[in-house]
Design a protein around this motif. Structure first.
Motif, PDB file in Angstrom:
ATOM      1  N   LYS A  31      36.924  34.615  48.196  1.00  0.00           N
ATOM      2  CA  LYS A  31      35.566  34.181  47.878  1.00  0.00           C
ATOM      3  C   LYS A  31      35.687  33.303  46.644  1.00  0.00           C
ATOM      4  O   LYS A  31      36.101  33.761  45.574  1.00  0.00           O
ATOM      5  CB  LYS A  31      34.655  35.367  47.603  1.00  0.00           C
ATOM      6  CG  LYS A  31      33.213  34.957  47.341  1.00  0.00           C
ATOM      7  CD  LYS A  31      32.304  36.168  47.151  1.00  0.00           C
ATOM      8  CE  LYS A  31      30.857  35.724  46.949  1.00  0.00           C
ATOM      9  NZ  LYS A  31      29.953  36.895  46.754  1.00  0.00           N
ATOM     10  N   VAL A  32      35.381  32.019  46.790  1.00  0.00           N
ATOM     11  CA  VAL A  32      35.657  31.040  45.739  1.00  0.00           C
ATOM     12  C   VAL A  32      34.683  31.239  44.578  1.00  0.00           C
ATOM     13  O   VAL A  32      33.465  31.289  44.766  1.00  0.00           O
ATOM     14  CB  VAL A  32      35.559  29.607  46.285  1.00  0.00           C
ATOM     15  CG1 VAL A  32      35.799  28.588  45.171  1.00  0.00           C
ATOM     16  CG2 VAL A  32      36.571  29.402  47.408  1.00  0.00           C
ATOM     17  N   THR A  33      35.234  31.328  43.367  1.00  0.00           N
ATOM     18  CA  THR A  33      34.405  31.435  42.169  1.00  0.00           C
ATOM     19  C   THR A  33      34.346  30.124  41.397  1.00  0.00           C
ATOM     20  O   THR A  33      33.418  29.914  40.615  1.00  0.00           O
ATOM     21  CB  THR A  33      34.919  32.553  41.246  1.00  0.00           C
ATOM     22  OG1 THR A  33      36.331  32.397  41.048  1.00  0.00           O
ATOM     23  CG2 THR A  33      34.666  33.925  41.876  1.00  0.00           C
ATOM     24  N   VAL A  68      39.711  38.107  46.077  1.00  0.00           N
ATOM     25  CA  VAL A  68      40.151  38.413  47.446  1.00  0.00           C
ATOM     26  C   VAL A  68      39.026  39.112  48.193  1.00  0.00           C
ATOM     27  O   VAL A  68      38.542  40.169  47.784  1.00  0.00           O
ATOM     28  CB  VAL A  68      41.414  39.286  47.420  1.00  0.00           C
ATOM     29  CG1 VAL A  68      41.792  39.711  48.848  1.00  0.00           C
ATOM     30  CG2 VAL A  68      42.572  38.538  46.765  1.00  0.00           C
ATOM     31  N   ALA A  69      38.599  38.486  49.314  1.00  0.00           N
ATOM     32  CA  ALA A  69      37.529  39.046  50.136  1.00  0.00           C
ATOM     33  C   ALA A  69      38.074  39.821  51.327  1.00  0.00           C
ATOM     34  O   ALA A  69      37.460  40.790  51.783  1.00  0.00           O
ATOM     35  CB  ALA A  69      36.602  37.931  50.632  1.00  0.00           C
ATOM     36  N   ALA A  70      39.230  39.395  51.862  1.00  0.00           N
ATOM     37  CA  ALA A  70      39.818  40.071  53.025  1.00  0.00           C
ATOM     38  C   ALA A  70      41.271  39.665  53.150  1.00  0.00           C
ATOM     39  O   ALA A  70      41.676  38.583  52.712  1.00  0.00           O
ATOM     40  CB  ALA A  70      39.054  39.711  54.302  1.00  0.00           C
ATOM     41  N   LEU A  71      42.055  40.549  53.767  1.00  0.00           N
ATOM     42  CA  LEU A  71      43.477  40.306  54.004  1.00  0.00           C
ATOM     43  C   LEU A  71      43.753  40.259  55.495  1.00  0.00           C
ATOM     44  O   LEU A  71      43.248  41.099  56.256  1.00  0.00           O
ATOM     45  CB  LEU A  71      44.328  41.400  53.362  1.00  0.00           C
ATOM     46  CG  LEU A  71      44.235  41.570  51.839  1.00  0.00           C
ATOM     47  CD1 LEU A  71      45.009  42.806  51.397  1.00  0.00           C
ATOM     48  CD2 LEU A  71      44.762  40.331  51.146  1.00  0.00           C
ATOM     49  N   GLY A  72      44.561  39.291  55.912  1.00  0.00           N
ATOM     50  CA  GLY A  72      45.013  39.260  57.287  1.00  0.00           C
ATOM     51  C   GLY A  72      46.104  40.286  57.516  1.00  0.00           C
ATOM     52  O   GLY A  72      46.691  40.824  56.563  1.00  0.00           O
ATOM     53  N   VAL A  78      48.575  41.457  47.127  1.00  0.00           N
ATOM     54  CA  VAL A  78      47.305  41.219  46.447  1.00  0.00           C
ATOM     55  C   VAL A  78      46.306  42.245  46.941  1.00  0.00           C
ATOM     56  O   VAL A  78      46.476  42.835  48.022  1.00  0.00           O
ATOM     57  CB  VAL A  78      46.766  39.788  46.695  1.00  0.00           C
ATOM     58  CG1 VAL A  78      47.725  38.753  46.136  1.00  0.00           C
ATOM     59  CG2 VAL A  78      46.538  39.529  48.182  1.00  0.00           C
ATOM     60  N   ARG A  79      45.251  42.462  46.148  1.00  0.00           N
ATOM     61  CA  ARG A  79      44.273  43.492  46.497  1.00  0.00           C
ATOM     62  C   ARG A  79      42.874  42.907  46.560  1.00  0.00           C
ATOM     63  O   ARG A  79      42.532  42.014  45.788  1.00  0.00           O
ATOM     64  CB  ARG A  79      44.320  44.629  45.478  1.00  0.00           C
ATOM     65  CG  ARG A  79      45.618  45.429  45.517  1.00  0.00           C
ATOM     66  CD  ARG A  79      45.517  46.690  44.682  1.00  0.00           C
ATOM     67  NE  ARG A  79      45.342  46.396  43.277  1.00  0.00           N
ATOM     68  CZ  ARG A  79      45.256  47.337  42.329  1.00  0.00           C
ATOM     69  NH1 ARG A  79      45.303  48.620  42.665  1.00  0.00           N
ATOM     70  NH2 ARG A  79      45.112  46.994  41.058  1.00  0.00           N
ATOM     71  N   GLU A  80      42.073  43.439  47.469  1.00  0.00           N
ATOM     72  CA  GLU A  80      40.692  42.989  47.600  1.00  0.00           C
ATOM     73  C   GLU A  80      39.935  43.217  46.300  1.00  0.00           C
ATOM     74  O   GLU A  80      40.116  44.213  45.615  1.00  0.00           O
ATOM     75  CB  GLU A  80      39.999  43.725  48.754  1.00  0.00           C
ATOM     76  CG  GLU A  80      40.514  43.320  50.130  1.00  0.00           C
ATOM     77  CD  GLU A  80      39.686  43.896  51.265  1.00  0.00           C
ATOM     78  OE1 GLU A  80      38.452  44.027  51.088  1.00  0.00           O
ATOM     79  OE2 GLU A  80      40.263  44.230  52.318  1.00  0.00           O
ATOM     80  N   GLY A  81      39.090  42.238  45.965  1.00  0.00           N
ATOM     81  CA  GLY A  81      38.273  42.324  44.771  1.00  0.00           C
ATOM     82  C   GLY A  81      38.930  41.789  43.516  1.00  0.00           C
ATOM     83  O   GLY A  81      38.250  41.580  42.503  1.00  0.00           O
ATOM     84  N   ALA A 126      34.033  25.253  48.775  1.00  0.00           N
ATOM     85  CA  ALA A 126      33.331  25.981  49.822  1.00  0.00           C
ATOM     86  C   ALA A 126      33.128  27.405  49.318  1.00  0.00           C
ATOM     87  O   ALA A 126      33.693  27.801  48.293  1.00  0.00           O
ATOM     88  CB  ALA A 126      34.137  25.984  51.123  1.00  0.00           C
ATOM     89  N   GLU A 127      32.341  28.150  50.035  1.00  0.00           N
ATOM     90  CA  GLU A 127      32.094  29.526  49.600  1.00  0.00           C
ATOM     91  C   GLU A 127      33.319  30.418  49.811  1.00  0.00           C
ATOM     92  O   GLU A 127      33.509  31.403  49.089  1.00  0.00           O
ATOM     93  CB  GLU A 127      30.878  30.083  50.332  1.00  0.00           C
ATOM     94  CG  GLU A 127      29.589  29.363  49.933  1.00  0.00           C
ATOM     95  CD  GLU A 127      28.382  29.831  50.723  1.00  0.00           C
ATOM     96  OE1 GLU A 127      27.676  30.732  50.215  1.00  0.00           O
ATOM     97  OE2 GLU A 127      28.153  29.302  51.835  1.00  0.00           O
ATOM     98  N   TYR A 128      34.159  30.034  50.796  1.00  0.00           N
ATOM     99  CA  TYR A 128      35.381  30.811  51.052  1.00  0.00           C
ATOM    100  C   TYR A 128      36.544  29.852  51.282  1.00  0.00           C
ATOM    101  O   TYR A 128      36.370  28.724  51.759  1.00  0.00           O
ATOM    102  CB  TYR A 128      35.212  31.721  52.271  1.00  0.00           C
ATOM    103  CG  TYR A 128      34.239  32.848  52.051  1.00  0.00           C
ATOM    104  CD1 TYR A 128      34.654  34.055  51.482  1.00  0.00           C
ATOM    105  CD2 TYR A 128      32.898  32.708  52.393  1.00  0.00           C
ATOM    106  CE1 TYR A 128      33.764  35.096  51.272  1.00  0.00           C
ATOM    107  CE2 TYR A 128      31.992  33.740  52.180  1.00  0.00           C
ATOM    108  CZ  TYR A 128      32.434  34.926  51.611  1.00  0.00           C
ATOM    109  OH  TYR A 128      31.545  35.948  51.382  1.00  0.00           O
ATOM    110  N   LEU A 129      37.744  30.335  50.957  1.00  0.00           N
ATOM    111  CA  LEU A 129      38.975  29.551  51.136  1.00  0.00           C
ATOM    112  C   LEU A 129      40.041  30.434  51.756  1.00  0.00           C
ATOM    113  O   LEU A 129      40.282  31.558  51.291  1.00  0.00           O
ATOM    114  CB  LEU A 129      39.468  29.038  49.775  1.00  0.00           C
ATOM    115  CG  LEU A 129      40.874  28.415  49.735  1.00  0.00           C
ATOM    116  CD1 LEU A 129      40.897  27.101  50.508  1.00  0.00           C
ATOM    117  CD2 LEU A 129      41.339  28.205  48.297  1.00  0.00           C
ATOM    118  N   LEU A 130      40.707  29.905  52.789  1.00  0.00           N
ATOM    119  CA  LEU A 130      41.850  30.597  53.389  1.00  0.00           C
ATOM    120  C   LEU A 130      43.127  30.164  52.676  1.00  0.00           C
ATOM    121  O   LEU A 130      43.421  28.971  52.572  1.00  0.00           O
ATOM    122  CB  LEU A 130      41.976  30.260  54.875  1.00  0.00           C
ATOM    123  CG  LEU A 130      41.278  31.157  55.882  1.00  0.00           C
ATOM    124  CD1 LEU A 130      41.579  30.674  57.304  1.00  0.00           C
ATOM    125  CD2 LEU A 130      41.707  32.615  55.736  1.00  0.00           C
TER     126      LEU A 130
END
Length: 346
Positions: A31-33, A68-72, A78-81, A126-130
């Motif tokens: 989630k891009v800040t 980090v919003a989600a992991l594949g 890395v950890r979410e949040g 963007a709001e999110y980045l892969l």
């Protein structure tokens, strides 16, 4: 989600709505800040249709930080949040240069079609980045996202350029910085933090020269036809042991060559298209001319550490994602001191 995209050759970027990305195996969804606005993007958007290297539409932004919003599946380390900076010049991860952390010089990126985010693949505006691999994420460890995001390029690129010249920047030496905008004003700080050299800053803008003085330049010189003579006078005719050109246009590279000392370094970082002849009689004896690109993963860690210590910071001006097109207009007009930063989720 909203994204700022370059969609049509010759047209300004647009804010559009695109599907939310989902992480595939080994990938990380951020989630891009914050996302940085860079002159490189203007260079990309200035290329003609013939030979344009990327597929359109292209979500811009090669400087990014986020949480980090989600992991594949299979993504580890890395950890979410948690908050991370994105290392931009992605490589294959397996060649000799990548093994050294120098993915900016990956030997197989072109062959494999690997591009940085925002420069060939969807970027951070963007709001999110892969992110393709967790190794391309570096912990922020308390750094403010807006303050940190320019360091991924506007900090890393001048750090990489300056670092190799440090052995020449001893007491009594001079370093010249040409162009004191987004990257150049960081270079001034790095030179002050890492060397005892006297720092002389050149720019065509009095506002940017004022910024250079504020961040530590010992001397400032208007970058005009008399600039080389002025620098020579400041150095007693000897010239500068290292010259860093963050413009790279024909007039500035000529100035860079004209102010280099014997055995000096001329480092052309800017994308202005200028070239400097190299050969016996063209430059003082044993001048080295290089054109570096970005920096290594290890160097990004070092830059962030310098920021945490307070040794380097980037002057920023923030914009919302909807204001992104105007940020690029302002950058093109030369009315932004330091770095423009997009805050997509602000």
């Amino acid at each position: 989600m909203k994204a700022l995209q370059y969609r049509t050759i010759g047209a300004p970027p647009e804010v559009v709505t695109v599907p939310d990305p989902e992480p595939g195996p080994g990938q990380v969804l951020l989630k891009v800040t914050a996302a940085g606005v860079c002159h490189s993007d203007i260079a990309v958007m200035s290329w003609p249709a013939e030979g344009f290297p990327y597929a359109l539409p292209l979500t811009l932004g090669h400087e990014g930080v986020g949480t980090v919003a989600a992991l594949g599946a299979g993504a580890t380390g890395v950890r979410e949040g948690e908050a991370y900076a994105v290392y931009g010049p992605w490589g294959c991860g397996n060649c000799a240069k990548c093994a050294e952390g120098k993915e900016n010089y990956c030997l197989r990126a072109a062959e494999l079609g690997i591009h940085p985010p925002g420069l060939g693949r969807p970027g951070a505006m963007a709001e999110y980045l892969l992110v393709d691999d967790p190794r391309h994420l570096v912990p922020l460890d308390g750094l403010d996202p807006v303050a940190a995001v320019p360091l991924t390029d506007a900090g890393l690129t001048p750090y990489h350029a300056v670092k190799r010249s440090l052995p020449k920047l001893v007491a009594g030496s001079t370093a010249v910085v040409i162009g004191t905008g987004g990257l150049g004003h960081v270079a001034v700080q790095l030179l002050r933090a890492l060397s005892p050299a006297r720092v002389v800053a050149l720019d065509v803008s009095e506002d940017k020269l004022r910024l250079a003085r504020e961040v530590g330049a010992h001397e400032t010189v208007l970058s005009d036809a008399g600039a080389a003579d002025a620098v020579r006078e400041l150095t007693g005719g000897r010239g500068a042991e290292a010259v860093f050109d963050f413009v790279g246009a024909e007039p500035t590279v000529r100035t860079a060559g004209a102010v280099a000392a014997v055995e000096g370094d001329v480092v052309i970082v800017g994308l202005g298209g200028g070239a400097l002849p190299v050969g016996f009689g063209y430059l003082p004896f044993e001048v080295s001319v290089t054109a570096p690109y970005w920096g290594s993963r290890g160097e990004l860690l070092e830059v962030l550490a310098l920021a945490r210590s307070g040794a380097v910071s980037v002057h920023t001006e923030t914009f919302s994602l909807d204001e992104g097109p105007r940020a690029y207009e302002r950058l093109h007009e030369g009315t932004i001191d330091g770095r423009a930063v997009i805050v997509p989720n602000g």
